[in-house]
Write a protein that holds these residues in place. Sequence first.
Motif, PDB file in Angstrom:
ATOM      1  N   TYR A 249      -6.391   0.095 -10.764  1.00  0.00           N
ATOM      2  CA  TYR A 249      -5.432   1.195 -10.788  1.00  0.00           C
ATOM      3  C   TYR A 249      -5.712   2.126 -11.962  1.00  0.00           C
ATOM      4  O   TYR A 249      -5.538   3.328 -11.863  1.00  0.00           O
ATOM      5  CB  TYR A 249      -3.998   0.661 -10.903  1.00  0.00           C
ATOM      6  CG  TYR A 249      -3.505  -0.063  -9.681  1.00  0.00           C
ATOM      7  CD1 TYR A 249      -2.970   0.631  -8.604  1.00  0.00           C
ATOM      8  CD2 TYR A 249      -3.576  -1.454  -9.602  1.00  0.00           C
ATOM      9  CE1 TYR A 249      -2.505  -0.025  -7.483  1.00  0.00           C
ATOM     10  CE2 TYR A 249      -3.115  -2.121  -8.487  1.00  0.00           C
ATOM     11  CZ  TYR A 249      -2.582  -1.407  -7.425  1.00  0.00           C
ATOM     12  OH  TYR A 249      -2.122  -2.067  -6.314  1.00  0.00           O
TER      13      TYR A 249
ATOM     14  N   ASP B 267     -10.138   3.034 -11.570  1.00  0.00           N
ATOM     15  CA  ASP B 267     -10.535   3.691 -10.320  1.00  0.00           C
ATOM     16  C   ASP B 267      -9.469   4.641  -9.788  1.00  0.00           C
ATOM     17  O   ASP B 267      -9.677   5.314  -8.781  1.00  0.00           O
ATOM     18  CB  ASP B 267     -10.860   2.652  -9.239  1.00  0.00           C
ATOM     19  CG  ASP B 267     -12.060   1.792  -9.588  1.00  0.00           C
ATOM     20  OD1 ASP B 267     -12.983   2.298 -10.257  1.00  0.00           O
ATOM     21  OD2 ASP B 267     -12.085   0.605  -9.189  1.00  0.00           O
ATOM     22  N   GLY B 268      -8.306   4.654 -10.413  1.00  0.00           N
ATOM     23  CA  GLY B 268      -7.246   5.571 -10.013  1.00  0.00           C
ATOM     24  C   GLY B 268      -6.505   5.198  -8.752  1.00  0.00           C
ATOM     25  O   GLY B 268      -5.834   6.034  -8.163  1.00  0.00           O
ATOM     26  N   GLY B 269      -6.617   3.963  -8.309  1.00  0.00           N
ATOM     27  CA  GLY B 269      -5.905   3.591  -7.099  1.00  0.00           C
ATOM     28  C   GLY B 269      -5.993   2.119  -6.789  1.00  0.00           C
ATOM     29  O   GLY B 269      -6.599   1.338  -7.530  1.00  0.00           O
ATOM     30  N   ALA B 270      -5.379   1.746  -5.672  1.00  0.00           N
ATOM     31  CA  ALA B 270      -5.346   0.364  -5.209  1.00  0.00           C
ATOM     32  C   ALA B 270      -6.684   0.008  -4.572  1.00  0.00           C
ATOM     33  O   ALA B 270      -7.046   0.572  -3.544  1.00  0.00           O
ATOM     34  CB  ALA B 270      -4.212   0.180  -4.211  1.00  0.00           C
ATOM     35  N   LYS B 271      -7.390  -0.922  -5.194  1.00  0.00           N
ATOM     36  CA  LYS B 271      -8.681  -1.394  -4.686  1.00  0.00           C
ATOM     37  C   LYS B 271      -8.618  -2.909  -4.583  1.00  0.00           C
ATOM     38  O   LYS B 271      -8.195  -3.581  -5.521  1.00  0.00           O
ATOM     39  CB  LYS B 271      -9.823  -1.009  -5.625  1.00  0.00           C
ATOM     40  CG  LYS B 271      -9.909   0.466  -5.943  1.00  0.00           C
ATOM     41  CD  LYS B 271     -10.371   1.255  -4.768  1.00  0.00           C
ATOM     42  CE  LYS B 271     -10.488   2.727  -5.165  1.00  0.00           C
ATOM     43  NZ  LYS B 271     -10.804   3.560  -4.061  1.00  0.00           N
TER      44      LYS B 271
ATOM     45  N   ARG C  79       0.324  -0.825  -2.590  1.00  0.00           N
ATOM     46  CA  ARG C  79      -0.122   0.503  -2.153  1.00  0.00           C
ATOM     47  C   ARG C  79       0.797   1.619  -2.658  1.00  0.00           C
ATOM     48  O   ARG C  79       0.438   2.775  -2.625  1.00  0.00           O
ATOM     49  CB  ARG C  79      -0.217   0.530  -0.642  1.00  0.00           C
ATOM     50  CG  ARG C  79      -1.345  -0.351  -0.130  1.00  0.00           C
ATOM     51  CD  ARG C  79      -1.191  -0.638   1.361  1.00  0.00           C
ATOM     52  NE  ARG C  79      -2.124  -1.644   1.804  1.00  0.00           N
ATOM     53  CZ  ARG C  79      -1.908  -2.959   1.744  1.00  0.00           C
ATOM     54  NH1 ARG C  79      -0.781  -3.419   1.253  1.00  0.00           N
ATOM     55  NH2 ARG C  79      -2.803  -3.813   2.167  1.00  0.00           N
TER      56      ARG C  79
ATOM     57  N   LEU D 245       1.539  -0.229 -15.226  1.00  0.00           N
ATOM     58  CA  LEU D 245       1.512  -0.214 -13.767  1.00  0.00           C
ATOM     59  C   LEU D 245       2.842  -0.687 -13.201  1.00  0.00           C
ATOM     60  O   LEU D 245       3.355  -1.739 -13.582  1.00  0.00           O
ATOM     61  CB  LEU D 245       0.389  -1.141 -13.272  1.00  0.00           C
ATOM     62  CG  LEU D 245       0.292  -1.382 -11.773  1.00  0.00           C
ATOM     63  CD1 LEU D 245      -0.018  -0.080 -11.016  1.00  0.00           C
ATOM     64  CD2 LEU D 245      -0.778  -2.444 -11.487  1.00  0.00           C
TER      65      LEU D 245
ATOM     66  N   GLU E 283       7.912   4.006  -0.414  1.00  0.00           N
ATOM     67  CA  GLU E 283       7.515   5.300  -0.979  1.00  0.00           C
ATOM     68  C   GLU E 283       8.669   6.040  -1.648  1.00  0.00           C
ATOM     69  O   GLU E 283       8.490   6.668  -2.687  1.00  0.00           O
ATOM     70  CB  GLU E 283       6.901   6.184   0.114  1.00  0.00           C
ATOM     71  CG  GLU E 283       5.530   5.749   0.550  1.00  0.00           C
ATOM     72  CD  GLU E 283       4.978   6.658   1.623  1.00  0.00           C
ATOM     73  OE1 GLU E 283       4.382   7.701   1.260  1.00  0.00           O
ATOM     74  OE2 GLU E 283       5.161   6.336   2.811  1.00  0.00           O
TER      75      GLU E 283
ATOM     76  N   ARG F 103       9.162   4.857  -5.090  1.00  0.00           N
ATOM     77  CA  ARG F 103       8.075   5.327  -5.952  1.00  0.00           C
ATOM     78  C   ARG F 103       8.300   6.773  -6.361  1.00  0.00           C
ATOM     79  O   ARG F 103       8.178   7.127  -7.536  1.00  0.00           O
ATOM     80  CB  ARG F 103       6.732   5.199  -5.227  1.00  0.00           C
ATOM     81  CG  ARG F 103       5.568   5.723  -6.067  1.00  0.00           C
ATOM     82  CD  ARG F 103       4.330   5.982  -5.270  1.00  0.00           C
ATOM     83  NE  ARG F 103       4.597   6.994  -4.247  1.00  0.00           N
ATOM     84  CZ  ARG F 103       3.845   7.170  -3.179  1.00  0.00           C
ATOM     85  NH1 ARG F 103       2.803   6.400  -2.960  1.00  0.00           N
ATOM     86  NH2 ARG F 103       4.125   8.108  -2.301  1.00  0.00           N
TER      87      ARG F 103
END
Length: 161
Positions: free
Chosen positions: A53, A56-60, A116, A125, A131, A134
């Motif tokens: 997060y 890589d700037g995101g959910a991996k 996600r 984090l 959503e 969030r």
Amino acid sequence: MRPGIALISRLVCLLTGIWIAFAVMSAQAATTERIVVNRFSGVAIEGFDPVAYFVDGGAKPGTAEFEANLWGAVWRFRNEGNRASFLAHPEIYGPQFGGYDPADIARGVANAGNPRFFVIAAQRLYLFSREANRDAFAANPERFLYEVGKRWPAMQDKLSQ
């Protein structure tokens, strides 16, 4: 003979429905622990790499090849560097509030966050159950964190029982 076939057909439908409901419930995260984990595998945040997060700037997704055990949970990573970073600073890279949704905690409810739906605020984090939570948190994190600060200690005690 037809009534027997109808009865068997209804029984199969009923059992299929029960099995589907059980499978859906099984996949859900446990909500009686301080860290949100899959109740069968013990994997935290659905196997997503918590360090990704930030880098890589995101959910991996992580892999079973790069795992670590911490806080009673199995954490997965994309590579050895992310694993090492997490183990060196889990308080930074681990999801806050054990992966529970801070917007829900502010309301007094412990719902598992979905990896996600996330926000990084103040270099931490946060995961959210939906959503809308969030988006509300992202608009005013200080308001939510104030409320969470009042409720989280008591909720932690309940989750660890």
